[in-house]
Enzyme design. Structure first.
Site, short mmCIF file in Angstrom:
data_model
loop_
_atom_site.label_atom_id
_atom_site.label_comp_id
_atom_site.label_asym_id
_atom_site.label_seq_id
_atom_site.Cartn_x
_atom_site.Cartn_y
_atom_site.Cartn_z
CE LYS A 83 -4.41 -0.06 2.31
NZ LYS A 83 -5.07 -0.03 3.62
C1 E4P Z 1 -8.45 0.41 3.70
O1 E4P Z 1 -7.56 -0.11 3.08
C2 E4P Z 1 -8.27 1.11 4.97
O2 E4P Z 1 -7.48 0.31 5.79
C3 E4P Z 1 -9.55 1.34 5.71
O3 E4P Z 1 -10.65 0.95 4.94
C4 E4P Z 1 -9.69 2.69 6.33
O4 E4P Z 1 -10.94 2.73 6.99
P1 E4P Z 1 -11.30 3.83 8.10
O5 E4P Z 1 -11.64 5.09 7.37
O6 E4P Z 1 -12.49 3.26 8.79
O7 E4P Z 1 -10.09 3.99 8.98
#
Ligand code: E4P
Length: 214
Positions: A83
């Protein structure tokens, strides 16, 4: 559509994987920080539990550092997708990584403009964060719809992961829009299984079954 769990909790991940419906996992530094144990142990237990794409995030900010960090993360296991947050430095790094065959998930995407740039850089996935957009009064699913239309219009192979999912409605809309992947928190996956009419129906069937002569 692929279903990922958005979690670094190995107990939750194993439980959902045991249902036979799980295609992959997304993590981020905040999710990992919530868990006990170190980074190595957490990632090792996830890669052992799930066979499918597992997103693990880079924390470096300059392309010169993101690339070697991503290479180290990717070398841990063939299922790992790196990522990278969408920044100018992140785009440079994603471009280099895609040329080296390392799969990337460009994260913290909040607009179609960011998604197009990620796709042009060679991202394997983009992750629009629908819940965080809804939190500030914008329409997160509209951004997903725009990205889907743009990618289809120009034939970008980059896949869309609907992220920052908060509720069943996000999952329903992601499905109807044709998102490639929806990454869902544990509690929302549990909600997907259940319906009060299913519970009431099972209770009634079991009750009536007691009246049947056997
Ligand atoms: C996705 O890859 C992220 O880890 C995640 O969906 C972020 O979600 P949040 O906005 O609830 O922290």
């Amino acid at each position: 559509m692929q279903l990922f769990i958005d979690s670094a909790n190995i107990v939750h991940i194993r439980e959902i994987a045991s249902l036979g419906i799980l295609d992959g996992v997304t993590t981020n530094p905040s999710l990992i920080a919530k868990e006990k144990g170190g980074f190595d142990a957490i990632i090792g237990s996830i890669t052992a539990a799930v066979h499918g794409p597992i997103s693990v995030e880079c924390v470096s900010e300059r392309a010169e550092q993101i690339v070697p960090e991503a290479e180290r993360i990717a070398a841990r296991h063939p299922d790992i997708v790196v990522k990278v947050p969408i920044t100018e430095e992140g785009l440079k790094a994603v471009h280099r990584l895609s040329q080296d065959g390392i799969r990337t998930n460009v994260t913290l995407v909040f607009s179609v403009h960011q998604a197009i740039l990620a796709a042009k850089a060679g991202a394997t996935y983009v992750s629009p964060f629908v819940g965080r957009l809804d939190d500030i009064g914008e329409d997160g699913m509209q951004v997903v719809a725009d990205i889907k239309a743009a990618f289809s219009r120009y034939g970008f192979p980059t896949m869309i992961i609907v992220a920052s999912v908060r509720n069943l409605e996000h999952v329903r809309k992601a499905t109807l829009l044709g998102a490639d992947v929806v990454t869902v928190p544990y509690t929302v996956i549990k909600e997907m299984v259940r319906h009060p009419l299913t519970d009431a129906g099972i209770a009634k069937f079991l009750d009536d079954w007691k009246k049947v002569k056997r």
